[in-house]
Enzyme design. Sequence first.
Site, PDB file in Angstrom:
ATOM      1  N   PRO A  20      -6.145  -1.929  -3.118  1.00 39.71           N
ATOM      2  CA  PRO A  20      -5.038  -2.682  -2.523  1.00 39.71           C
ATOM      3  C   PRO A  20      -3.770  -1.843  -2.454  1.00 39.71           C
ATOM      4  O   PRO A  20      -3.452  -1.096  -3.372  1.00 39.71           O
ATOM      5  CB  PRO A  20      -4.858  -3.858  -3.484  1.00 39.71           C
ATOM      6  CG  PRO A  20      -6.219  -4.058  -4.057  1.00 39.71           C
ATOM      7  CD  PRO A  20      -6.815  -2.682  -4.176  1.00 39.71           C
ATOM      8  N   CYS A  21      -3.051  -1.991  -1.340  1.00 38.22           N
ATOM      9  CA  CYS A  21      -2.037  -1.001  -1.013  1.00 38.22           C
ATOM     10  C   CYS A  21      -0.610  -1.491  -1.151  1.00 38.22           C
ATOM     11  O   CYS A  21       0.314  -0.776  -0.817  1.00 38.22           O
ATOM     12  CB  CYS A  21      -2.251  -0.539   0.429  1.00 38.22           C
ATOM     13  SG  CYS A  21      -2.230  -1.908   1.606  1.00 38.22           S
TER      14      CYS A  21
END
Length: 417
Positions: free
Chosen positions: A98-99
């Site tokens: 997840p960014c």
Amino acid sequence: MESGKEKTVGNYIDLFSGCGGFSLGLGKAGWKGVFAVEKDPMAFDTFKHNLIDGKYNHFNWPTWLPQRSTTIQDLLENYPQELASLKGKVDLIAGGPPCQGFSLAGRRNSEDPRNKLSEEYMKMVEIVSPKYLVLENVRGFNSKFRDSKGEREKQPYSMVVKARLEKLGYQIFTDYLHSEHYGVPQKRTRFIMIGIRSDLLSKEINPFQILASLRLDFLDKKKLSHTPVSVQSAISDLETSKYQLIYHSGSQINGFKQIDYKPPRRLNAYQKLMREGLKSTKPNSLRIARHRPETIEKFKTILALCQPGKGLSDEHKKIIGTKKQVISVLNPKEPSRTLTTLPDDLLHYSEPRILTVRENARIQSFPDDYVFKGKYTTGGSRRTQECPRYTQVGNAVPPFLGEVLGLLLEKLYMGSY
């Protein structure tokens, strides 16, 4: 597998799979899934409905692993022997951690706990030792952070990950990929990291040169133009002005509405792709936002003031009375700006409203029979804990991008480059 494809390349594990954009693309490129890891129940419901139980199934899911939402940490703690037994039997690990902590659009924090998920990713790589890796992330993954004292750190986190993976025996290649170059009607630049286990490399290669060489053939097979697909080409058949609005949910009087979609006689090349083999089937997730009258008036003003494809200027924000940092109107003649998880960041190019989940899915290159599950939106404090439909679509790897990366990995896997 979908589209009657008989060829099978290799097998893969999808980590941080979300609602399944990457897996959908890899499946279309001929890869077979082993399992996927996604912690959010709503996103995993979407994944399971389409890619395990549905038309796009291409997983040979192991009996030891329940088909439910989970985390890498849970796998590492509860299934160490089963994971160890996969060593040497998995060809590819795909997926990007997840960014949010890396996003240039948000508050970038090198200590964001979500960034530590990369550590778990690397632990899985170490245990399973796949032949290939492909990691997708936002551009900010490859940009330097400022630490808690405001000082710029010496190297971007991507280089930390790269060095760790090289220690595990992989040669790592990195570059940026522009989704609009591969048929996705969206300007979405992503940082891509490709790893090849060093014992498999017998000559010098550049995977990104090979990828660029696949582009025109990929577009030709999709029967798409070599120039980027515009957002109007992607979603013009979903405009509310073309249909009767019918009941969707909530109260009959004040509830949500949706368009009574009937495919037009003439679909353009991109719309034909999205509706391949569907005839009169209606897509799901067509619910239209229930805007208040004053919100609609505000959106009309924005449509009149805002230069399509550009964000609102500070002067325009004062006129409208909004402090919202990012809001823009789609330019119908160009690919969309990058979708985010916040549906009110982008307004429709000709109608005073935000986009439907289905319109966002079209812009991401999900076919119309890909069904999204769970709530539409989540508000307040739950926003960081849940992954409703808008968030699922906004976070997804565009399936077309997953597919062309799958074709590149096939070339590497087969040695045909």
